[in-house]
Enzyme design. Sequence first.
Site, PDB file in Angstrom:
ATOM      1  N   GLU A 349      38.738  66.854-115.914  1.00  0.00           N
ATOM      2  CA  GLU A 349      38.270  68.182-116.297  1.00  0.00           C
ATOM      3  C   GLU A 349      38.540  68.382-117.783  1.00  0.00           C
ATOM      4  O   GLU A 349      39.620  68.078-118.269  1.00  0.00           O
ATOM      5  CB  GLU A 349      39.045  69.184-115.419  1.00  0.00           C
ATOM      6  CG  GLU A 349      39.266  70.525-115.991  1.00  0.00           C
ATOM      7  CD  GLU A 349      40.301  71.310-115.147  1.00  0.00           C
ATOM      8  OE1 GLU A 349      40.631  70.918-114.007  1.00  0.00           O
ATOM      9  OE2 GLU A 349      40.800  72.307-115.668  1.00  0.00           O
ATOM     10  N   HIS A 434      47.774  70.657-108.062  1.00  0.00           N
ATOM     11  CA  HIS A 434      47.013  70.427-106.830  1.00  0.00           C
ATOM     12  C   HIS A 434      47.873  69.813-105.737  1.00  0.00           C
ATOM     13  O   HIS A 434      47.596  68.701-105.292  1.00  0.00           O
ATOM     14  CB  HIS A 434      45.831  69.495-107.107  1.00  0.00           C
ATOM     15  CG  HIS A 434      44.852  69.991-108.135  1.00  0.00           C
ATOM     16  ND1 HIS A 434      43.948  69.179-108.772  1.00  0.00           N
ATOM     17  CD2 HIS A 434      44.626  71.241-108.626  1.00  0.00           C
ATOM     18  CE1 HIS A 434      43.202  69.884-109.612  1.00  0.00           C
ATOM     19  NE2 HIS A 434      43.615  71.146-109.553  1.00  0.00           N
ATOM     20  N   ASN A 472      38.945  68.937-108.086  1.00  0.00           N
ATOM     21  CA  ASN A 472      39.768  70.127-107.850  1.00  0.00           C
ATOM     22  C   ASN A 472      39.591  70.554-106.389  1.00  0.00           C
ATOM     23  O   ASN A 472      38.472  70.546-105.871  1.00  0.00           O
ATOM     24  CB  ASN A 472      39.328  71.245-108.792  1.00  0.00           C
ATOM     25  CG  ASN A 472      39.134  70.725-110.201  1.00  0.00           C
ATOM     26  OD1 ASN A 472      38.304  69.847-110.422  1.00  0.00           O
ATOM     27  ND2 ASN A 472      39.875  71.229-111.135  1.00  0.00           N
TER      28      ASN A 472
END
Length: 496
Positions: A349, A434, A472
Amino acid sequence: PSGGFVPALVIGSGYGASVTALRLGEAGIDTLVLEMGRLWDGPAPFCPMLTPDRRSMWFRTRTAAPLDSFLWLPVVNRDIDPYPGVLDRVDFPNMKVYVGRGVGGGSLVNGGMAVVPQRRFFPEILPGVDVDEMYGTYFPLANRMLGVNSVDPAWWEAADCYSYARVSRADAAKAGYGTSFVPNVYDFGYLEREAAGQVAKSALNSEVIYGNNHGKRSLDKSYIPAALGTGRVRLQTLTRVTGIARDGDGTYAVQTATIDESGAVTGTALINCRYLFLGAGSLGTTQLLLTARETGALPGLNDQVGLGWGDNGNVMTARANWKPTGCVQASMPTLGIDATNDPVPVFAEIAPIPAGVETFASLYLAITKSPERGSFGYDRASGTVSLRWGSTQKDFAVSAAKRVFDRINAANATIYRHDLFSGNRAFGDDFCYHPLGGAVLGKATDLYGRVSGCPNLYVNDASLIPGWTGVNPFVTITALAERNMARVLAADGLHN
Ligand code: FDA
């Protein structure tokens, strides 16, 4: 004191919990949701990101942001008063885990990136789950319910606030890497109006990890009002579940502690329920289950509880690219570097550095296909649960990310920044955003989250996912939770 009886009880109010509460309410099941954080309501409840106050973090005396220095100076973090703030960092040896606290869980603090995993990876992400059903039904349902939208590419190409992403895209292209737009739950129409100076700024005011005052469709604006709107769901905040057990009559006894804004316990209660749904997130759910197994409160739990934890291969890194990347950077990411065909798949990202000043730096959160897994242990003496994660367990993920960014640096004659993570490091390798696993689908539970050995006990959050989603994770958590609830409500005969 007894808190009485409710047919269904949901612990937590993040993605899995919110889906659970809505679908229970729609099915006419009276449901109580318990959330340890506060409700973030009112016109602009969150503190500014660059001048954080007590609302920023969960009972700390100093903020603990992931990028903790700039030009090696500790200028980022601030002293704050202890308060039930919105972002928590749970510290274990070698691994610091960031989580959201409040009604909406992680949706309050995250970057809003709503990414469906590449289908070719799905059988490895969630073995045993029907791929056609997920991609045909539950991913589209999750996207719709969450209010996922995409940025207008024409607007984006000209927007000053995404110059950081365009610079990173060009640098990646020189190294032969493609990029792709990623959808988000931040309202891009609102963002365009922010840029035009028509509305109060949020993504353009650096807001993200301590909450967005505007623009973001967090769960308190999607699933949770829908759940409350069924008239069957009640929500109790600042209430932490401290233990779960099964009584002789087969109901679950849920021990709670309610706190005030200072953290003082103002009341405890024992609430009984027929159906107990754990949605306290990977850390919260695993901690409750493991404690229950090890103390004998739920002796039927199997030996898989506490295993299969992963960090989604998270690694942060930053490059000094010598080029300006923009003073005002939209805090909502829109682009990812696709290195998923590398020997170790990496999806990186392109993250903002919403510092409000020109940094000449590019930041990335790489999601690498790391095989490393941790496990949780229960310490009998202290009655606490801790993550076991070795000091070398990030090495694999770092080397996978390094391979990608070495190539990008070589193609652009650029270097890593060493000043942004304390300790002169080029890689943020001691934390994650995460957390996944701990009560893995098909291992600690059946293939729909029913906990093995405990009738009417369900897990329905990130704990079910065995450590990696390739992107994600919240769309996957939401879609899986929808799928599990559809089956449970159709097959398990739940009643009030
Ligand atoms: P989640 O963690 O959301 O919710 C659990 C809730 O339970 C919390 O509200 C907690 O307070 C509560 N709770 C825990 N224990 C309890 C107890 N004992 N009693 C009562 N309540 C309890 N993902 C993504 O897809 N795109 C992104 O852009 C980002 N970005 C991002 C940035 C940052 C800074 C973070 C920290 C995280 C992300 N994420 C993300 C990750 C994403 O937010 C995360 O995967 C999900 O929130 C996890 O959803 P769950 O439903 O598992 O629990």
